[in-house]
Write a protein that holds these residues in place. Structure first.
Motif, PDB file in Angstrom:
ATOM      1  N   ASN A  40       0.819  -1.221   0.000  1.00 52.25           N
ATOM      2  CA  ASN A  40       0.000   0.000   0.000  1.00 52.25           C
ATOM      3  C   ASN A  40       0.843   1.256   0.000  1.00 52.25           C
ATOM      4  O   ASN A  40       0.472   2.270  -0.593  1.00 52.25           O
ATOM      5  CB  ASN A  40      -0.940   0.019   1.204  1.00 52.25           C
ATOM      6  N   CYS A  66       1.761   2.794  -3.430  1.00 51.95           N
ATOM      7  CA  CYS A  66       0.744   3.371  -4.307  1.00 51.95           C
ATOM      8  C   CYS A  66       0.931   4.882  -4.414  1.00 51.95           C
ATOM      9  O   CYS A  66       1.005   5.576  -3.398  1.00 51.95           O
ATOM     10  CB  CYS A  66      -0.657   3.061  -3.768  1.00 51.95           C
ATOM     11  N   LYS A 100      -6.004   3.319  -4.647  1.00 52.34           N
ATOM     12  CA  LYS A 100      -5.743   2.219  -3.715  1.00 52.34           C
ATOM     13  C   LYS A 100      -6.479   0.947  -4.119  1.00 52.34           C
ATOM     14  O   LYS A 100      -5.952  -0.157  -3.982  1.00 52.34           O
ATOM     15  CB  LYS A 100      -6.158   2.621  -2.294  1.00 52.34           C
ATOM     16  N   TRP A 131      -4.874  -0.742  -7.062  1.00 54.87           N
ATOM     17  CA  TRP A 131      -3.509  -1.093  -6.653  1.00 54.87           C
ATOM     18  C   TRP A 131      -3.508  -2.376  -5.831  1.00 54.87           C
ATOM     19  O   TRP A 131      -2.652  -3.254  -6.017  1.00 54.87           O
ATOM     20  CB  TRP A 131      -2.902   0.067  -5.856  1.00 54.87           C
ATOM     21  N   ASN A 132      -4.451  -2.512  -4.907  1.00 60.46           N
ATOM     22  CA  ASN A 132      -4.533  -3.723  -4.086  1.00 60.46           C
ATOM     23  C   ASN A 132      -4.921  -4.928  -4.927  1.00 60.46           C
ATOM     24  O   ASN A 132      -4.407  -6.041  -4.733  1.00 60.46           O
ATOM     25  CB  ASN A 132      -5.547  -3.522  -2.959  1.00 60.46           C
TER      26      ASN A 132
END
Length: 261
Positions: free
Chosen positions: A60, A63, A69, A72-73
């Protein structure tokens, strides 16, 4: 069924170290090239942690934007799954582990997840080779500049965006293109390696390839198809074709895909 014969503890992807969880998913040179390529979509560069659990915990923090987010996760677990699939296909099916193809699968799976869970736009599957950071994000794009928005064809017409790219002039080159209808549905896409050429030749060959593909489908004989090649200025609405052409310049194996016509 063919099975790749490797030492019991040898990593099948790089064959240079023992296969452990941390090595396979993080320190293997093949796997790290996939990670690096995916992170570069966001302009992120990093070095791997020693342990995969530390890589998960610190993901995290890499990012570049809070409003990204979500994707990205998703990207993290998609890359892990794609590496694992490539490893198993190589070991149990003797299927070559292709980095560029695996990265294409990462983009497709991220887009599919967003579409399935209602987090992305209706044309989320067109993210197959698009710039994820600009399209598949957790925010509204009402204020996005029209210069980067794809303009659809009218009514029953089709639009074939094409482009050519060369890394240098001349240099290693590729061509790419995407055929879409007025709803934005992808009917065809291609990404091909040309070899050592200049950008002008690549652009001409991109048009030629699109014409060949159109002629190869009888179902397109009575359709109006417009070819679009952006010669100067920012790629904007031609960015999908541009990304396919650039991918072609470094591709290991040509890619041509057809959708439902």
């Amino acid at each position: 069924m063919y099975i790749v014969q490797v030492a019991e503890t040898e990593c099948p992807l790089c064959r240079s170290s023992s296969e452990t969880v941390d090595h396979l998913f993080l320190h293997c040179s093949w796997s790290w090239e996939v990670w690096s390529g995916c992170m570069q979509w966001w302009g992120v560069n990093s070095c791997p942690n020693n342990l995969i659990k530390d890589w998960i915990e610190g993901w995290n923090g890499l990012c570049p934007s809070m409003n990204r987010k979500g994707v990205w996760n998703i990207l993290f677990f998609t890359v892990v799954w794609t590496i694992w699939e490539a490893r198993n296909d190589l070991v149990f099916k003797a299927k070559e582990a292709n980095i560029s193809l695996s990265m294409d699968w990462v983009k497709f799976r991220v887009a599919w997840w967003f579409k399935t869970h209602g987090c992305g736009s209706e044309d989320a599957l067109t993210l197959l080779l698009l710039d994820i950071k600009e399209r598949c994000v957790d925010k509204d794009h009402k204020n996005k500049s029209r210069s980067g928005v794809w303009d659809p064809p009218v009514d029953d017409e089709l639009l074939f965006n094409v482009d050519g790219a060369a890394k240098g002039n001349p240099g290693m080159s590729g061509v790419g293109g995407v055929l879409r209808d007025a709803r934005g549905r992808i009917l065809c896409l291609f990404s091909l390696f040309l070899g050592f050429r200049d950008s002008n030749s690549a652009e001409i060959l991109a048009i030629h390839k699109a014409c060949q593909l159109i002629a190869s489908k009888p179902s397109l004989a009575d359709r109006t198809v417009t070819l679009k090649l952006l010669l100067h200025g920012p790629r904007g609405s031609n960015s999908f074709a541009d990304s396919l052409a650039k991918a072609g310049s470094r591709r290991q194996g040509d890619r041509i895909e057809w959708g439902d016509l």
